[in-house]
Design a protein around this motif. Structure first.
Motif, short mmCIF file in Angstrom:
data_model
loop_
_atom_site.label_atom_id
_atom_site.label_comp_id
_atom_site.label_asym_id
_atom_site.label_seq_id
_atom_site.Cartn_x
_atom_site.Cartn_y
_atom_site.Cartn_z
N SER A 102 19.27 0.61 -10.87
CA SER A 102 18.04 1.19 -10.34
C SER A 102 17.75 2.54 -10.97
O SER A 102 18.68 3.28 -11.31
N LEU A 103 16.47 2.84 -11.08
CA LEU A 103 15.97 4.11 -11.58
C LEU A 103 14.91 4.60 -10.60
O LEU A 103 13.99 3.85 -10.26
N TYR A 104 15.04 5.83 -10.12
CA TYR A 104 14.11 6.40 -9.14
C TYR A 104 13.41 7.63 -9.71
O TYR A 104 14.01 8.45 -10.39
N PHE A 105 12.11 7.76 -9.36
CA PHE A 105 11.31 8.92 -9.73
C PHE A 105 10.19 9.03 -8.71
O PHE A 105 10.10 8.21 -7.79
N ARG A 106 9.37 10.05 -8.81
CA ARG A 106 8.29 10.29 -7.84
C ARG A 106 6.93 10.22 -8.52
O ARG A 106 6.77 10.60 -9.67
N ASP A 107 5.94 9.73 -7.75
CA ASP A 107 4.56 9.77 -8.25
C ASP A 107 3.98 11.14 -7.93
O ASP A 107 4.64 11.97 -7.29
N PRO A 108 2.74 11.45 -8.37
CA PRO A 108 2.17 12.79 -8.12
C PRO A 108 2.03 13.16 -6.65
O PRO A 108 1.95 14.34 -6.33
N SER A 109 2.03 12.17 -5.75
CA SER A 109 1.92 12.45 -4.31
C SER A 109 3.29 12.52 -3.63
O SER A 109 3.36 12.71 -2.42
N GLY A 110 4.36 12.33 -4.38
CA GLY A 110 5.70 12.42 -3.80
C GLY A 110 6.28 11.11 -3.32
O GLY A 110 7.37 11.08 -2.75
N ASN A 111 5.57 9.99 -3.54
CA ASN A 111 6.12 8.69 -3.17
C ASN A 111 7.31 8.36 -4.06
O ASN A 111 7.32 8.70 -5.24
N SER A 112 8.30 7.70 -3.49
CA SER A 112 9.50 7.30 -4.22
C SER A 112 9.22 5.99 -4.95
O SER A 112 8.90 4.97 -4.33
N ILE A 113 9.35 6.02 -6.27
CA ILE A 113 9.09 4.84 -7.10
C ILE A 113 10.41 4.42 -7.73
O ILE A 113 11.18 5.26 -8.20
N GLU A 114 10.66 3.13 -7.75
CA GLU A 114 11.91 2.60 -8.27
C GLU A 114 11.64 1.46 -9.23
O GLU A 114 10.72 0.67 -9.02
N PHE A 115 12.45 1.38 -10.27
CA PHE A 115 12.56 0.18 -11.09
C PHE A 115 13.96 -0.35 -10.82
O PHE A 115 14.93 0.42 -10.86
N ALA A 116 14.07 -1.64 -10.53
CA ALA A 116 15.38 -2.22 -10.26
C ALA A 116 15.45 -3.64 -10.80
O ALA A 116 14.44 -4.34 -10.90
N ALA A 153 0.83 -1.20 0.00
CA ALA A 153 0.00 0.00 0.00
C ALA A 153 0.86 1.25 0.00
O ALA A 153 1.90 1.30 0.68
N LEU A 154 0.42 2.21 -0.78
CA LEU A 154 0.98 3.56 -0.75
C LEU A 154 -0.16 4.50 -0.40
O LEU A 154 -1.33 4.23 -0.70
N TYR A 155 0.19 5.63 0.18
CA TYR A 155 -0.81 6.60 0.58
C TYR A 155 -0.62 7.84 -0.28
O TYR A 155 0.49 8.35 -0.42
N VAL A 156 -1.72 8.27 -0.90
CA VAL A 156 -1.66 9.35 -1.88
C VAL A 156 -2.58 10.49 -1.47
O VAL A 156 -3.48 10.31 -0.65
N THR A 157 -2.35 11.66 -2.06
CA THR A 157 -3.17 12.83 -1.74
C THR A 157 -4.30 13.03 -2.75
O THR A 157 -5.26 13.73 -2.47
N ASP A 158 -4.18 12.41 -3.92
CA ASP A 158 -5.18 12.56 -4.97
C ASP A 158 -5.30 11.22 -5.69
O ASP A 158 -4.44 10.86 -6.49
N VAL A 159 -6.37 10.48 -5.39
CA VAL A 159 -6.54 9.14 -5.95
C VAL A 159 -6.68 9.19 -7.47
O VAL A 159 -6.15 8.33 -8.17
N GLU A 160 -7.37 10.18 -8.00
CA GLU A 160 -7.53 10.26 -9.45
C GLU A 160 -6.20 10.48 -10.16
O GLU A 160 -5.89 9.81 -11.15
N ALA A 161 -5.40 11.40 -9.66
CA ALA A 161 -4.07 11.64 -10.26
C ALA A 161 -3.21 10.39 -10.14
O ALA A 161 -2.51 10.01 -11.08
N ALA A 162 -3.29 9.72 -8.99
CA ALA A 162 -2.52 8.50 -8.78
C ALA A 162 -3.00 7.38 -9.71
O ALA A 162 -2.20 6.64 -10.27
N ALA A 163 -4.32 7.27 -9.88
CA ALA A 163 -4.87 6.24 -10.77
C ALA A 163 -4.41 6.46 -12.20
O ALA A 163 -4.08 5.50 -12.90
#
Length: 135
Positions: free
Chosen positions: A113-127, A10-20
């Protein structure tokens, strides 16, 4: 005894539509359940990624399903498994869509590894799976 795997994250987001739109549209994950602006559930390989509206969890009425309260503050992190070639493709895809790459590097064991952020600022990685000796 030992768990055989992680069933859900689970991740916690500030805007479910933007995250979706980010996870479903940009990252291509399949939506398996949506609960309005409270949560969205995605299939990811053999597991599930759940995005909860952090503000809605606080206001959840008592009763209903007997799920203990949970949540987090601050940015979370999730890492998706990808080959080195897939990571290069993801980097190009993200950049074309205006997503800033925060970091990209090789670990001491050679995993990439590659790191970037989702619209809520969560750290997303591909590794690469070899990061954890999972190949």
């Amino acid at each position: 005894m030992q768990p055989s795997g992680i069933l859900e994250t689970a991740l916690y987001v500030t805007d479910v539509e933007a995250a979706a739109q980010f996870y479903g549209g940009l990252l291509g994950l399949e939506v398996i359940l949506r609960a309005g602006d409270e949560s969205v559930f995605f299939r990811c390989g053999s597991g599930v990624l759940i995005l909860f509206n952090a503000n809605k969890l606080k206001d959840r009425p008592k009763g209903g399903l007997p799920i203990p309260s949970h949540g987090a503050t601050g940015p979370g992190h999730v890492c998706f498994s990808a080959t080195r070639d897939e990571i290069a493709s993801w980097k190009s895809h993200l950049e074309v869509h205006g997503v800033a790459i925060e970091s990209e590097f090789d670990w001491p064991n050679g995993a990439h590894s590659l790191y970037f952020r989702d619209p809520s600022g969560n750290s997303i990685e591909f590794a690469e799976p070899k990061l954890w000796n999972l190949q």
